[in-house]
Scaffold this motif. Structure first.
Motif, PDB file in Angstrom:
ATOM      1  N   MET A  87       0.824  -1.203   0.000  1.00 37.86           N
ATOM      2  CA  MET A  87       0.000   0.000   0.000  1.00 37.86           C
ATOM      3  C   MET A  87       0.868   1.267   0.000  1.00 37.86           C
ATOM      4  N   LEU A  88       2.028   1.230   0.643  1.00 36.37           N
ATOM      5  CA  LEU A  88       2.956   2.364   0.554  1.00 36.37           C
ATOM      6  C   LEU A  88       3.429   2.545  -0.882  1.00 36.37           C
ATOM      7  N   GLU A  89       3.707   1.435  -1.552  1.00 43.70           N
ATOM      8  CA  GLU A  89       4.118   1.497  -2.962  1.00 43.70           C
ATOM      9  C   GLU A  89       2.989   2.054  -3.828  1.00 43.70           C
ATOM     10  N   ALA A  94       0.620   6.429  -6.853  1.00 43.53           N
ATOM     11  CA  ALA A  94      -0.527   7.323  -7.047  1.00 43.53           C
ATOM     12  C   ALA A  94      -0.092   8.770  -7.255  1.00 43.53           C
ATOM     13  N   THR A  95       1.069   9.137  -6.745  1.00 42.10           N
ATOM     14  CA  THR A  95       1.551  10.510  -6.958  1.00 42.10           C
ATOM     15  C   THR A  95       2.003  10.729  -8.393  1.00 42.10           C
ATOM     16  N   ARG A  96       2.239   9.646  -9.131  1.00 43.31           N
ATOM     17  CA  ARG A  96       2.735   9.745 -10.511  1.00 43.31           C
ATOM     18  C   ARG A  96       1.716   9.303 -11.549  1.00 43.31           C
ATOM     19  N   ASN A  97       0.725   8.542 -11.123  1.00 44.54           N
ATOM     20  CA  ASN A  97      -0.180   7.896 -12.076  1.00 44.54           C
ATOM     21  C   ASN A  97      -1.627   8.189 -11.669  1.00 44.54           C
ATOM     22  N   PRO A  98      -2.362   8.980 -12.442  1.00 40.63           N
ATOM     23  CA  PRO A  98      -3.731   9.336 -12.064  1.00 40.63           C
ATOM     24  C   PRO A  98      -4.690   8.138 -11.975  1.00 40.63           C
ATOM     25  N   VAL A  99      -4.454   7.096 -12.757  1.00 39.72           N
ATOM     26  CA  VAL A  99      -5.306   5.902 -12.669  1.00 39.72           C
ATOM     27  C   VAL A  99      -5.118   5.239 -11.305  1.00 39.72           C
TER      28      VAL A  99
END
Length: 181
Positions: A87-89, A94-99
């Motif tokens: 979940m940390l990964e 999520a900070t780089r990929n909007p999906v």
């Protein structure tokens, strides 16, 4: 991908027969972790005394239970820590990929709403805002403890257990419950 392939005993190519892309794999991983967390919440994880002890000893995502030796990898003693790391990964991705950000937001919303609904069953007299505030406090404490799991614990777990117990007693004071008919 190499770790997923190794754990699943499939080649990377075979994995992509089941999943359209990396985002679909992430979505399935998150779905499974969220399902396990909801199962914990609706099981005995609402036991505040047990939660205080688990947090004090930095037991992540599980109650103090024994698992059978030949249980699936999904039920291993290490799995809650692996799930937390995953979940940390996902959060970082999520900070780089909007999906992936949307997958993460949907999962977080599902967990939050399930926790709020669980509390509402016991504390039905609390407003939606009061329930949300209590869930937010619990989320910050649990997620912060999970993050700090990787650091040196500077406080004695016995003292932490007492403090967590006091905090939960105040946050979920039995006097807040409506009288029983």
């Amino acid at each position: 991908m190499a770790e997923i392939a190794k754990t699943s005993r499939l080649s990377v190519g075979q994995i992509y027969r089941y999943f359209a892309n990396k985002d679909a794999i992430i979505e399935e991983i998150v779905r499974r972790i969220v399902f396990k967390k909801i199962s914990l919440m609706t099981g005995n994880a609402h036991n505040l005394r047990q939660m205080a002890e688990n947090l004090a000893h930095r037991r992540i995502g599980s109650l103090h239970v024994e698992h059978p030796r030949n249980a699936s990898p999904e039920r291993s003693l290490e799995q809650p820590e692996i799930d937390h790391a995953l979940m940390l990964e996902v959060t970082a991705e999520a900070t780089r990929n909007p999906v992936v950000e949307q997958i993460w937001r949907d999962a977080e919303g599902q967990l939050f709403n399930e926790a709020k609904a669980m509390l509402a069953r016991t504390y039905s007299h609390l407003s939606d805002d009061e329930l949300a505030a209590r869930v937010e406090i619990l989320a910050v404490i649990c997620e912060g403890t999970a993050f700090r799991h990787l650091t040196t614990q500077h406080a004695d777990p016995i003292h932490l257990d007492v403090l967590y117990d006091r905090l939960f007693s105040r946050l979920f004071d039995p006097a807040m419950l409506p009288p029983q008919p």
